[in-house]
Design a protein around this motif. Structure first.
Motif, mmCIF file in Angstrom:
data_model
loop_
_atom_site.group_PDB
_atom_site.id
_atom_site.type_symbol
_atom_site.label_atom_id
_atom_site.label_comp_id
_atom_site.label_asym_id
_atom_site.label_seq_id
_atom_site.Cartn_x
_atom_site.Cartn_y
_atom_site.Cartn_z
ATOM 1 N N LYS A 36 0.784 -1.157 0.133
ATOM 2 C CA LYS A 36 -0.121 -0.014 -0.072
ATOM 3 C C LYS A 36 0.862 1.275 -0.002
ATOM 4 O O LYS A 36 1.742 1.468 0.956
ATOM 5 C CB LYS A 36 -0.893 -0.030 1.277
ATOM 6 N N PRO A 37 0.517 2.230 -0.871
ATOM 7 C CA PRO A 37 1.515 3.349 -0.955
ATOM 8 C C PRO A 37 1.548 4.406 0.039
ATOM 9 O O PRO A 37 0.544 4.551 0.732
ATOM 10 C CB PRO A 37 0.870 3.912 -2.346
ATOM 11 N N ILE A 38 2.427 4.928 0.406
ATOM 12 C CA ILE A 38 2.758 6.011 1.293
ATOM 13 C C ILE A 38 3.251 7.443 0.507
ATOM 14 O O ILE A 38 4.377 7.194 -0.274
ATOM 15 C CB ILE A 38 3.582 5.814 2.297
ATOM 16 N N ASP A 39 2.472 8.446 0.620
ATOM 17 C CA ASP A 39 2.923 9.693 -0.113
ATOM 18 C C ASP A 39 4.256 10.260 0.842
ATOM 19 O O ASP A 39 4.188 10.423 1.903
ATOM 20 C CB ASP A 39 1.880 10.760 -0.239
ATOM 21 N N MET A 40 5.108 10.979 -0.076
ATOM 22 C CA MET A 40 6.090 11.759 0.566
ATOM 23 C C MET A 40 5.950 13.279 0.051
ATOM 24 O O MET A 40 6.266 13.217 -1.387
ATOM 25 C CB MET A 40 7.426 11.170 0.515
ATOM 26 N N ILE A 41 5.609 14.241 0.702
ATOM 27 C CA ILE A 41 5.358 15.310 -0.068
ATOM 28 C C ILE A 41 6.842 16.565 0.467
ATOM 29 O O ILE A 41 7.178 16.492 1.561
ATOM 30 C CB ILE A 41 4.025 16.086 0.538
ATOM 31 N N LEU A 42 7.223 17.017 -0.635
ATOM 32 C CA LEU A 42 8.457 17.916 -0.390
ATOM 33 C C LEU A 42 8.033 19.301 -1.043
ATOM 34 O O LEU A 42 7.382 19.395 -2.203
ATOM 35 C CB LEU A 42 9.470 17.199 -1.243
ATOM 36 N N SER A 43 8.951 20.251 -0.367
ATOM 37 C CA SER A 43 8.630 21.697 -0.978
ATOM 38 C C SER A 43 10.125 22.604 -0.489
ATOM 39 O O SER A 43 10.597 22.037 0.517
ATOM 40 C CB SER A 43 7.421 22.524 -0.412
ATOM 41 N N SER A 44 10.310 23.585 -1.087
ATOM 42 C CA SER A 44 11.418 24.371 -0.643
ATOM 43 C C SER A 44 11.210 25.659 -1.330
ATOM 44 O O SER A 44 10.447 25.965 -2.174
ATOM 45 C CB SER A 44 12.687 23.653 -1.270
ATOM 46 N N ASP A 45 12.088 26.646 -0.704
ATOM 47 C CA ASP A 45 12.253 28.010 -1.102
ATOM 48 C C ASP A 45 12.856 28.310 -2.556
ATOM 49 O O ASP A 45 12.871 29.349 -3.038
ATOM 50 C CB ASP A 45 12.690 29.002 -0.110
ATOM 51 N N LEU A 46 13.822 27.290 -2.840
ATOM 52 C CA LEU A 46 14.466 27.353 -4.072
ATOM 53 C C LEU A 46 14.399 26.004 -4.747
ATOM 54 O O LEU A 46 14.210 24.981 -4.125
ATOM 55 C CB LEU A 46 15.851 27.664 -3.605
ATOM 56 N N SER A 47 14.755 25.856 -5.968
ATOM 57 C CA SER A 47 14.737 24.725 -6.686
ATOM 58 C C SER A 47 15.772 24.024 -6.228
ATOM 59 O O SER A 47 16.990 24.502 -5.928
ATOM 60 C CB SER A 47 15.007 25.254 -8.283
ATOM 61 N N THR A 48 15.596 22.862 -5.817
ATOM 62 C CA THR A 48 16.558 21.950 -5.043
ATOM 63 C C THR A 48 16.381 20.602 -5.865
ATOM 64 O O THR A 48 15.378 19.991 -6.376
ATOM 65 C CB THR A 48 16.308 21.694 -3.732
ATOM 66 N N GLU A 49 17.444 19.772 -5.532
ATOM 67 C CA GLU A 49 17.481 18.295 -5.580
ATOM 68 C C GLU A 49 17.219 17.425 -4.336
ATOM 69 O O GLU A 49 17.989 17.778 -3.468
ATOM 70 C CB GLU A 49 18.738 17.762 -6.385
ATOM 71 N N GLN A 50 16.167 16.896 -3.978
ATOM 72 C CA GLN A 50 15.882 16.408 -2.855
ATOM 73 C C GLN A 50 16.027 14.795 -3.139
ATOM 74 O O GLN A 50 15.363 14.087 -3.813
ATOM 75 C CB GLN A 50 14.518 16.605 -2.165
ATOM 76 N N VAL A 51 16.923 14.244 -2.089
ATOM 77 C CA VAL A 51 17.298 12.823 -2.124
ATOM 78 C C VAL A 51 16.514 12.260 -1.000
ATOM 79 O O VAL A 51 16.667 12.419 0.136
ATOM 80 C CB VAL A 51 18.639 12.541 -2.029
ATOM 81 N N ILE A 52 15.708 11.081 -1.039
ATOM 82 C CA ILE A 52 15.150 10.662 -0.074
ATOM 83 C C ILE A 52 15.800 9.223 0.236
ATOM 84 O O ILE A 52 15.836 8.529 -0.598
ATOM 85 C CB ILE A 52 13.582 10.290 -0.326
ATOM 86 N N HIS A 53 16.063 9.178 1.619
ATOM 87 C CA HIS A 53 16.852 7.977 2.104
ATOM 88 C C HIS A 53 15.926 6.973 2.743
ATOM 89 O O HIS A 53 15.173 7.677 3.609
ATOM 90 C CB HIS A 53 18.071 7.985 2.598
ATOM 91 N N ILE A 54 15.660 5.786 2.589
ATOM 92 C CA ILE A 54 14.979 4.863 3.205
ATOM 93 C C ILE A 54 15.793 3.864 3.917
ATOM 94 O O ILE A 54 16.639 3.080 3.252
ATOM 95 C CB ILE A 54 14.068 4.259 2.394
ATOM 96 N N ARG A 55 15.725 3.749 5.275
ATOM 97 C CA ARG A 55 16.635 2.739 5.798
ATOM 98 C C ARG A 55 15.377 1.813 6.613
ATOM 99 O O ARG A 55 14.460 2.002 7.071
ATOM 100 C CB ARG A 55 17.429 3.506 7.031
ATOM 101 N N ARG A 56 15.805 0.636 6.500
ATOM 102 C CA ARG A 56 14.853 -0.571 7.060
ATOM 103 C C ARG A 56 15.660 -1.400 7.922
ATOM 104 O O ARG A 56 16.605 -2.055 7.677
ATOM 105 C CB ARG A 56 14.547 -1.373 5.826
ATOM 106 N N ASN A 57 15.093 -1.687 9.248
ATOM 107 C CA ASN A 57 15.622 -2.327 10.291
ATOM 108 C C ASN A 57 17.037 -1.835 10.746
ATOM 109 O O ASN A 57 18.048 -2.677 10.887
ATOM 110 C CB ASN A 57 15.904 -3.692 10.030
ATOM 111 N N GLY A 58 17.375 -0.312 10.455
ATOM 112 C CA GLY A 58 18.627 0.043 10.751
ATOM 113 C C GLY A 58 19.660 -0.066 9.681
ATOM 114 O O GLY A 58 21.002 0.326 9.737
ATOM 115 N N ALA A 59 19.189 -0.617 8.397
ATOM 116 C CA ALA A 59 20.077 -0.789 7.278
ATOM 117 C C ALA A 59 19.672 -0.025 5.996
ATOM 118 O O ALA A 59 18.444 0.338 5.911
ATOM 119 C CB ALA A 59 20.581 -2.281 6.759
ATOM 120 N N GLN A 60 20.370 0.615 5.207
ATOM 121 C CA GLN A 60 19.932 1.285 3.787
ATOM 122 C C GLN A 60 19.358 0.387 2.984
ATOM 123 O O GLN A 60 19.460 -0.780 2.689
ATOM 124 C CB GLN A 60 21.255 1.666 3.223
#
Length: 684
Positions: A327-351
């Protein structure tokens, strides 16, 4: 926009130029590395095995085995003008005219290329040039590639498409339909002229294909896939079209005023080309005109932003702190300048994974969707940055529930009704109990059992710390990956089982007696398993004796031969034994007037326990022939310690005569000697 009229005029002028002129901001070296276009057809796809013809052969008659000539033509067209010709249509036509003979020689190039332009030239937008004998290193081939043409090259037993030439390093762009180690070509690569002139890629014949199609599509954007760049960056513009073109890139400010026009006039690389440029901070637009001798087309406008400075604020949030697998989970991002946003997901303490959000523009909001496939405890953080700096990441915890695959390794036993999954979060629940003869189940563990011999040295402290963990029914599930539980066992040792083979028989008695005789004679005995020694010491004396052998034999005869379930506690108590067995003397007792009774004897007729006196021996030996004794009964009724005859032993019970009795093993109620006229009963 008047800029488009200007660029259209300039492009028309470009078509008249044949020399590559130098322009500011154009880096031709980078074009070569990014020019590969990929192939339309891969001959080794399984589906081609099903496309067959039976006119020439019954085997080797599919497109999978025989159609490299067809595929090379279709791939060459795709590299020429983006046409996606139907390979099956081409193959069927070639088959009908005898140019394609599956299983009977493959593609006949002279027939194919004498007719293919007439059949498909207008439909696929190409014309054929001259045929040549030799390699594509010849000037005719190189000049044809530099002006936008492509080539079908015949190498030993195979056809390939050559669709580009890089003059800077003299390499050729090759599209290969059937990759093989012997030819050493990948599906899409740049190779040297030497490679195409020797071995299994040595060209011997080639034909030229030219384009007749005006461009119908053109596009431009930043090669990064995003619509912003930094003021200190070299911006990489990527132009693309459906044919090999010259390109002109017009760059305008936010009001539409022309800033600069850049050109790429080289047909020889591909229909995708690159421009490099630097701009100050601001908002811009650009478009590209693609043109060849048959026409031109303008791309839609592309708007982009050039920024300066690090982001000062940003927001990152998720739609739920708990989730379920699938089942999907939404991740919402915004910034005051154009940016590159990298989302890191760790599971049970590991990348676990990284998601890049590539379209987060100034003062806007972007949404990425993450669908967890595995249950567990997750941490999700967003690293928000541009070329000038980054903000501290924001981290969220997400607990994802779901079923975890669970396997059971019974380690020699059998397990039934084992669950295939266990739900997280939760406990393991009721775990199955495996079965294994003569072994005691100790429980389920996270690792296999290391040692089954309790006499061996124990694990070190470090090994014990890192060792298996026992899993019980009410234990919480922490491992959310598919995993296996391992059964641990403890051996159940049986009294009387000297050789530890999970049964008590005459062999155990014989081995005990052999060991006893060896000890009397002074011979050194072979090492004995400590458990086996303890099993065979029936009387608990600490040594193995004739009495132990007698009791093992008695147990075997009673329980296995006579098939009566009599325990050790009854056999070891003479009174209990006598009392118990006397009541069943109907078929099992034998009395002699002057001798000691053997383990099981009959005098004149058959008995189910053992032997006859003068006829056949059913369980063991005869009395007057060859006998080897484990213990001997004399005529006076005295049991000797151990007597060996001059013949060979066979099995457990022995017949007795009225004068002299010789038996394999003689038992008189737990090592007691029965004197003259005494009657003993044994179980049958």
């Amino acid at each position: 926009m008047n800029g488009k009229k200007i660029i259209g005029t300039l492009t028309a002028a470009v078509l008249c130029c044949t020399a590559l002129l130098g322009f500011p901001h154009l880096t031709t070296a980078s074009l070569c590395a990014e020019a590969a276009e990929g192939r339309l057809y891969n001959q080794w796809e399984e589906k081609w095995k099903e496309v067959t013809w039976d006119g020439y052969a019954k085997t080797g008659n599919s497109m999978y085995t025989s159609a490299c000539g067809i595929f090379s033509f279709c791939n060459a067209l795709y590299g020429l003008n983006g046409t996606e010709a139907d390979a099956v249509e081409v193959a069927q036509w070639a088959y009908e005219i005898g140019a394609f003979r599956p299983g009977g020689g493959g593609t006949y190039r002279d027939i194919l290329y004498a007719n293919i332009e007439k059949k498909f030239g207008e439909k696929f937008h190409f014309t054929l040039g001259k045929e040549y004998f030799g390699t594509v290193t010849q000037p005719a081939a190189i000049n044809h590639l530099k002006t936008g043409g492509v080539i079908v090259l015949h190498v030993p037993g195979h056809f390939i498409a050559v669709t580009g030439y890089n003059e800077l390093n003299q390499t050729y762009h090759v599209i290969e339909s059937a990759v093989s180690e012997s030819r050493g070509l990948s599906g899409d690569s740049w190779v040297s002229g030497q490679k195409l002139s020797q071995g299994k890629t040595a060209g011997a014949w080639y034909i030229l294909l030219s384009n007749t199609k005006a461009p119908e599509r053109a596009s431009v954007g930043l090669n990064s896939g995003i619509d912003y760049a930094g003021a200190n960056e070299v911006i990489d513009f990527a132009a693309d079209s459906d044919t090999r073109n010259t390109f002109a890139l017009g760059i305008n400010d936010k009001d539409g005023a022309r800033i600069d026009t850049l050109y790429v006039r080289d047909y020889a690389l591909s229909s995708r080309q690159h421009f490099h440029y630097q701009l100050p901070v601001g908002d811009y637009s650009c478009y590209v005109t693609g043109a060849n001798e048959f026409g031109m087309i303008d791309s839609p406008d592309f708007v982009f932003h050039v920024y300066e400075g690090a982001p000062q604020k940003a927001d990152f949030r998720i739609s739920a702190a708990k989730g379920e697998t699938g089942k999907p989970i939404d991740m919402i991002l915004s910034s005051d300048l154009s940016t590159e946003q990298v989302i890191h997901i760790r599971r049970n303490g590991a990348q676990h994974s990284v998601i890049r959000s590539v379209r987060v523009l100034k003062d806007s909001e972007a949404t990425d969707v993450w669908t967890p496939e595995l249950p567990g405890e997750y941490e999700i953080s967003a690293e928000i940055s541009n070329s000038y700096g980054k903000l501290e990441p924001t981290t969220y915890a997400v607990s994802v529930s779901g079923d975890v695959p669970l396997m059971f390794d019974a380690a020699g036993g059998t397990v039934e009704n084992a669950p295939e999954t266990v739900h997280y979060p939760g406990t393991y629940g009721t775990l199955p109990v495996p079965q294994r003869d003569w072994w005691k189940f100790l429980g389920w563990y996270t690792q296999p059992q290391k040692r089954e011999n309790p006499e061996a040295q124990p694990d070190s402290a470090e090994e014990q710390d890192a060792g298996p963990q026992q899993i019980t029914d009410n234990m919480k599930l922490t491992n959310t990956d598919a995993h296996t539980l391992y059964a641990h066992w403890e051996k159940i040792y049986q009294r009387g089982d000297f050789n530890i083979d999970d049964r008590i028989d005459n062999i155990d008695a014989q081995l005990v007696l052999d060991r006893y005789i060896s000890s009397l004679s002074g011979f050194e005995s072979a090492p004995v398993d400590l458990h086996g020694f303890a099993n065979a010491d029936i009387d608990g004396s600490g040594d193995l004796t004739v009495a132990d052998a007698q009791m093992i034999l008695l147990y075997y005869v009673t329980n296995t031969v006579a098939q009566r379930e009599v325990g050790w506690e009854h056999l070891l108590d003479p009174e209990t034994t006598t009392t118990t067995t006397t009541t069943t003397t109907t078929t099992t007792t034998t009395t002699t007037t002057t001798t000691t009774t053997t383990a099981a004897t009959t005098t004149t007729a058959k008995t189910s326990a053992a032997t006859t006196t003068t006829a056949k021996t059913s369980a063991a030996t005869t009395t007057t022939a060859k006998t080897t004794t484990a213990a001997t009964t004399t005529t006076t009724g005295t049991t000797t310690a151990a007597t060996t005859s001059t013949a060979k032993t066979t099995t457990a019970p022995t017949a007795a005569s009225t004068v002299k009795t010789t038996s394999v093993q003689t038992t008189a109620s737990a090592a007691k000697t029965t004197t003259t006229a005494q009657t003993a009963t044994t179980a049958s």
